[in-house]
Design a protein around this motif. Structure first.
Motif, PDB file in Angstrom:
ATOM      1  N   PHE A 116       0.827  -1.205   0.000  1.00  0.00           N
ATOM      2  CA  PHE A 116       0.000   0.000   0.000  1.00  0.00           C
ATOM      3  C   PHE A 116       0.861   1.255   0.000  1.00  0.00           C
ATOM      4  O   PHE A 116       1.939   1.261   0.573  1.00  0.00           O
ATOM      5  N   PRO A 117       0.366   2.349  -0.584  1.00  0.00           N
ATOM      6  CA  PRO A 117       1.103   3.610  -0.517  1.00  0.00           C
ATOM      7  C   PRO A 117       0.842   4.333   0.800  1.00  0.00           C
ATOM      8  O   PRO A 117      -0.135   4.052   1.477  1.00  0.00           O
ATOM      9  N   GLY A 118       1.710   5.239   1.157  1.00  0.00           N
ATOM     10  CA  GLY A 118       1.485   6.080   2.334  1.00  0.00           C
ATOM     11  C   GLY A 118       2.575   5.938   3.378  1.00  0.00           C
ATOM     12  O   GLY A 118       3.210   4.907   3.498  1.00  0.00           O
ATOM     13  N   ASN A 119       2.759   7.003   4.143  1.00  0.00           N
ATOM     14  CA  ASN A 119       3.765   7.030   5.199  1.00  0.00           C
ATOM     15  C   ASN A 119       3.209   6.433   6.489  1.00  0.00           C
ATOM     16  O   ASN A 119       2.001   6.279   6.644  1.00  0.00           O
ATOM     17  N   ILE A 167      12.404   4.147  -0.600  1.00  0.00           N
ATOM     18  CA  ILE A 167      12.306   4.620  -1.975  1.00  0.00           C
ATOM     19  C   ILE A 167      10.975   5.316  -2.220  1.00  0.00           C
ATOM     20  O   ILE A 167      10.910   6.331  -2.906  1.00  0.00           O
ATOM     21  N   HIS A 168       9.900   4.808  -1.646  1.00  0.00           N
ATOM     22  CA  HIS A 168       8.569   5.302  -1.965  1.00  0.00           C
ATOM     23  C   HIS A 168       7.776   5.819  -0.772  1.00  0.00           C
ATOM     24  O   HIS A 168       6.622   6.191  -0.924  1.00  0.00           O
ATOM     25  N   ARG A 169       8.347   5.864   0.403  1.00  0.00           N
ATOM     26  CA  ARG A 169       7.633   6.351   1.587  1.00  0.00           C
ATOM     27  C   ARG A 169       8.619   6.628   2.709  1.00  0.00           C
ATOM     28  O   ARG A 169       9.797   6.357   2.590  1.00  0.00           O
ATOM     29  N   GLN A 170       8.059   7.138   3.829  1.00  0.00           N
ATOM     30  CA  GLN A 170       8.873   7.358   5.020  1.00  0.00           C
ATOM     31  C   GLN A 170       8.173   6.729   6.210  1.00  0.00           C
ATOM     32  O   GLN A 170       6.941   6.711   6.285  1.00  0.00           O
ATOM     33  N   ILE A 171       8.969   6.225   7.119  1.00  0.00           N
ATOM     34  CA  ILE A 171       8.458   5.672   8.372  1.00  0.00           C
ATOM     35  C   ILE A 171       8.994   6.571   9.483  1.00  0.00           C
ATOM     36  O   ILE A 171      10.199   6.679   9.682  1.00  0.00           O
ATOM     37  N   TYR A 172       8.069   7.236  10.173  1.00  0.00           N
ATOM     38  CA  TYR A 172       8.439   8.125  11.267  1.00  0.00           C
ATOM     39  C   TYR A 172       8.220   7.417  12.595  1.00  0.00           C
ATOM     40  O   TYR A 172       7.371   6.539  12.703  1.00  0.00           O
ATOM     41  N   VAL A 173       8.968   7.841  13.586  1.00  0.00           N
ATOM     42  CA  VAL A 173       8.807   7.314  14.932  1.00  0.00           C
ATOM     43  C   VAL A 173       8.544   8.490  15.852  1.00  0.00           C
ATOM     44  O   VAL A 173       9.217   9.516  15.782  1.00  0.00           O
ATOM     45  N   GLY A 174       7.526   8.333  16.700  1.00  0.00           N
ATOM     46  CA  GLY A 174       7.190   9.370  17.660  1.00  0.00           C
ATOM     47  C   GLY A 174       7.011   8.765  19.040  1.00  0.00           C
ATOM     48  O   GLY A 174       7.027   7.552  19.198  1.00  0.00           O
ATOM     49  N   TRP A 175       6.856   9.619  20.023  1.00  0.00           N
ATOM     50  CA  TRP A 175       6.638   9.127  21.378  1.00  0.00           C
ATOM     51  C   TRP A 175       5.502   9.920  22.003  1.00  0.00           C
ATOM     52  O   TRP A 175       5.240  11.066  21.662  1.00  0.00           O
ATOM     53  N   ALA A 180       5.047  17.345  19.309  1.00  0.00           N
ATOM     54  CA  ALA A 180       5.788  17.758  18.117  1.00  0.00           C
ATOM     55  C   ALA A 180       6.271  16.559  17.300  1.00  0.00           C
ATOM     56  O   ALA A 180       6.371  16.634  16.085  1.00  0.00           O
ATOM     57  N   SER A 181       6.562  15.439  17.955  1.00  0.00           N
ATOM     58  CA  SER A 181       7.033  14.262  17.221  1.00  0.00           C
ATOM     59  C   SER A 181       5.908  13.590  16.444  1.00  0.00           C
ATOM     60  O   SER A 181       6.165  12.745  15.595  1.00  0.00           O
ATOM     61  N   MET A 182       4.665  13.966  16.725  1.00  0.00           N
ATOM     62  CA  MET A 182       3.515  13.330  16.065  1.00  0.00           C
ATOM     63  C   MET A 182       2.748  14.289  15.168  1.00  0.00           C
ATOM     64  O   MET A 182       1.827  13.883  14.487  1.00  0.00           O
ATOM     65  N   ALA A 183       3.092  15.556  15.154  1.00  0.00           N
ATOM     66  CA  ALA A 183       2.285  16.553  14.452  1.00  0.00           C
ATOM     67  C   ALA A 183       2.858  16.888  13.073  1.00  0.00           C
ATOM     68  O   ALA A 183       4.014  16.637  12.781  1.00  0.00           O
ATOM     69  N   VAL A 190      -1.017   4.827  11.413  1.00  0.00           N
ATOM     70  CA  VAL A 190      -0.438   5.097  12.722  1.00  0.00           C
ATOM     71  C   VAL A 190      -0.483   3.801  13.519  1.00  0.00           C
ATOM     72  O   VAL A 190      -1.516   3.157  13.615  1.00  0.00           O
ATOM     73  N   ILE A 191       0.649   3.427  14.053  1.00  0.00           N
ATOM     74  CA  ILE A 191       0.735   2.198  14.863  1.00  0.00           C
ATOM     75  C   ILE A 191       1.232   2.592  16.244  1.00  0.00           C
ATOM     76  O   ILE A 191       2.203   3.304  16.359  1.00  0.00           O
TER      77      ILE A 191
END
Length: 191
Positions: A116-119, A167-175, A180-183, A190-191
């Motif tokens: 699937f597409p999407g970050n 190559i086609h998306r980004q995986i961000y990590v927040g806490w 600010a890490s989630m906005a 979102v997991i």
């Protein structure tokens, strides 16, 4: 090549007068390039648990290294399949510690990365846990699994403690303690 069986019924009012007369009652042929045809082919559905058995390789330092097997954690396979059902919007797991929640999340990330597409945004309780999980679990999973490794860019700067650029998306990590890490990120997952 695609040919319409009958004249194309169009409302040609928006066309200029000369083209309007030429368009009504004519047959049209549409020829798509190979790349266009490939982009229009819908991928066959593969259950997430089956996809994981085919494509997830656990790193050597994992509790059970090697190919992912659903038989080792059947409860994770069931929840993983349910999480990608079209009518499911949210899943809440009430499991004890060390019962496979992180494995579930990592397998879901791998499946979505391929299908699937999407970050993504992965939220952890604190900054220490998030950095440990991304560096000790997620990055080794991507490097150990050939299918997921193909999505890595190969640049060192694209893999950090707070983000993995593929190559086609980004995986961000927040806490959870940092808004600010989630906005301010466009994220369908979102997991």
């Amino acid at each position: 090549m695609f040919q319409l069986p009958s004249p194309l019924p169009i409302d040609a009012a928006w066309l200029p007068p000369l083209m309007r007369e030429q368009a009504i009652g004519r047959r049209y042929r549409v020829k798509f390039s190979a790349a266009e045809r490939r982009s229009m082919v819908k991928k066959a559905y593969v259950a997430p648990s089956k996809w994981c058995e085919r494509h997830i390789e656990l790193p050597a330092d994992a509790p059970i290294p090697g190919r992912w097997r659903n038989i080792n954690m059947p409860h994770v396979a069931g929840v993983l399949d349910a999480s990608f059902h079209p009518s499911v919007r949210e899943i809440v797991c009430c499991w004890p510690p060390q019962a496979g929640k992180t494995a579930l999340a990592l397998n879901a990330i791998g499946y979505c990365t391929d299908r699937f597409p999407g970050n993504f945004l992965c939220i952890y309780p604190d900054i220490k846990t998030s950095k440990e999980t991304i560096s000790d679990r997620l990055i080794p999973l991507f490097k150990a699994s050939p299918r997921l490794r193909s999505y890595l860019t190969g640049y060192e700067d694209d893999v950090s403690a707070s983000r993995i650029k593929l190559i086609h998306r980004q995986i961000y990590v927040g806490w959870a303690s940092s808004i600010a890490s989630m906005a301010a990120k466009p994220l369908p997952y979102v997991i």
